[in-house]
Design an enzyme around this catalytic site. Structure first.
Site, mmCIF file in Angstrom:
data_model
loop_
_atom_site.group_PDB
_atom_site.id
_atom_site.type_symbol
_atom_site.label_atom_id
_atom_site.label_comp_id
_atom_site.label_asym_id
_atom_site.label_seq_id
_atom_site.Cartn_x
_atom_site.Cartn_y
_atom_site.Cartn_z
ATOM 1 C CB SER A 37 5.020 -6.699 -2.030
ATOM 2 O OG SER A 37 6.034 -6.127 -2.632
ATOM 3 C CG HIS A 79 7.056 -11.280 -0.679
ATOM 4 N ND1 HIS A 79 6.993 -12.386 -1.653
ATOM 5 C CD2 HIS A 79 6.827 -10.428 -2.221
ATOM 6 C CE1 HIS A 79 6.913 -12.685 -3.181
ATOM 7 N NE2 HIS A 79 6.588 -11.253 -3.481
ATOM 8 C CG ASP A 87 8.477 -8.436 -4.740
ATOM 9 O OD1 ASP A 87 7.666 -7.563 -4.467
ATOM 10 O OD2 ASP A 87 8.297 -9.143 -5.552
ATOM 11 C CG MET A 98 11.173 -6.177 -9.047
ATOM 12 S SD MET A 98 10.583 -5.072 -9.377
ATOM 13 C CE MET A 98 9.380 -6.067 -8.256
ATOM 14 C CG HIS A 153 9.148 -12.517 -6.641
ATOM 15 N ND1 HIS A 153 8.110 -12.260 -6.776
ATOM 16 C CD2 HIS A 153 10.103 -13.288 -7.339
ATOM 17 C CE1 HIS A 153 7.630 -11.614 -7.903
ATOM 18 N NE2 HIS A 153 8.788 -13.226 -8.901
ATOM 19 C CG MET A 197 10.487 -10.497 -9.675
ATOM 20 S SD MET A 197 9.736 -9.762 -9.976
ATOM 21 C CE MET A 197 9.867 -9.409 -7.887
ATOM 22 C CG MET A 206 4.518 -14.140 -10.704
ATOM 23 S SD MET A 206 4.403 -13.135 -9.428
ATOM 24 C CE MET A 206 4.477 -11.388 -9.327
ATOM 25 C CG PHE A 220 6.348 -1.232 -11.887
ATOM 26 C CD1 PHE A 220 6.682 -1.732 -13.044
ATOM 27 C CD2 PHE A 220 7.218 -0.466 -11.443
ATOM 28 C CE1 PHE A 220 8.091 -2.016 -13.875
ATOM 29 C CE2 PHE A 220 8.427 -0.185 -11.918
ATOM 30 C CZ PHE A 220 8.575 -0.506 -13.188
ATOM 31 C CG ASP A 246 3.564 -11.712 -5.850
ATOM 32 O OD1 ASP A 246 4.806 -11.552 -6.158
ATOM 33 O OD2 ASP A 246 3.162 -10.241 -5.493
ATOM 34 N N GLY A 255 -1.756 -7.859 -6.834
ATOM 35 C CA GLY A 255 -3.230 -7.046 -6.974
ATOM 36 C C GLY A 255 -4.133 -8.051 -5.868
ATOM 37 N N GLY A 270 1.201 -5.986 -1.224
ATOM 38 C CA GLY A 270 1.759 -4.781 -1.225
ATOM 39 C C GLY A 270 0.743 -3.433 -0.961
#
Ligand code: DX5
Ligand code: ZN
Length: 224
Positions: free
Chosen positions: A10, A35, A37, A39, A68, A70, A139, A145, A176, A178, A198
């Site tokens: 990410s 990746h 992200d 948003m 991705h 969102m 997820m 975040f 995706d 942590g 990330g």
């Protein structure tokens, strides 16, 4: 035949003043994908990457781009990210009242279709869309975040992997949120083969060492 292990960074933690250089460095570090992200500040409380930014990086990086989304209007935005150069476009099941059609439309645009499940969304949501699905993203944080704490969902990953196996289709299973050298192990053992990282990856000064550490941990866990 298990699908190859892939590391998909990410770029949220990247230095956006040097985003192109950062993505080139991620390619040289051995990453398999980028990746993105995306948003919209409505579906999730953060606003990030538009299609023009993806398109500006596209010619400089020879990696698989995955978007991705969102966003509250994925059907409207998906074509923009395909046109920007994303080979895979992933939409949240929670934002698609006509999920089967949304995924089929992504395929009609010439991209691989991906469906994303929030931590609370059960695997059963996938039951009637696997025929139009190339990629499943599970997820392991609540979206919005980077740098959040991993939510252990190995049982869900196992359920999804079994659904995919029974379907007889070749579908990538990605996790995706942590993901680091420790959490990647349970996810790989449960059946995931693509891993977004990330903050954990960007913590390494030597990105290549980080990619190697993540990939080895996944490979060891899968064969255990
Ligand atoms: C969260 C994003 C993730 C996140 C991953 O909404 O979808 O891709 O940026 O970042 P880390 O690996 O730091 O959890
Ligand atoms: Zn993501």
């Amino acid at each position: 035949m298990s699908r190859p292990i892939e590391i998909s960074p990410s770029v949220l933690p990247a230095d956006f003043a040097r985003l192109g250089e950062e993505c080139v460095a991620l390619q040289h570090a051995g990453c398999d994908r980028i990746h993105w992200d995306v948003m919209d500040g409505v579906f999730v409380p953060n606003l990030t990457i538009g299609p023009d930014i993806v398109a500006s990086v596209r010619p400089h990086v020879d990696l698989h781009f995955e978007a991705h989304l969102m966003v509250v209007n994925p059907d409207e935005l998906a074509p923009l990210y395909v046109n920007a150069g994303c080979e895979t476009v992933m939409v949240h099941a929670e934002t698609c009242p006509h999920l089967h059609r949304s995924l089929a439309n992504i395929r009609d645009l010439g991209a691989r279709s991906g469906v994303v499940l929030n931590p609370h969304t059960p695997a059963s949501v996938l039951s009637h869309v696997l025929d139009v699905t190339d990629h499943i993203l599970i997820m392991t944080v609540n979206p919005g975040f980077g740098g959040q704490t991993y939510i252990p969902l190995e049982d869900k990953i196992r359920t999804v992997a079994e659904m995919v196996r029974s379907s007889g289709q070749s579908i990538d299973i990605e996790v995706d949120g942590g993901i680091n050298e420790t959490t990647i192990r349970g996810c790989a053992a449960a059946g995931a083969n693509v891993f977004v990282s990330g903050s954990a990856l960007f913590r390494y000064d030597d990105r290549a060492a980080g990619v190697t550490a993540l990939r080895s941990a996944a490979e060891e866990s899968r064969s255990a």
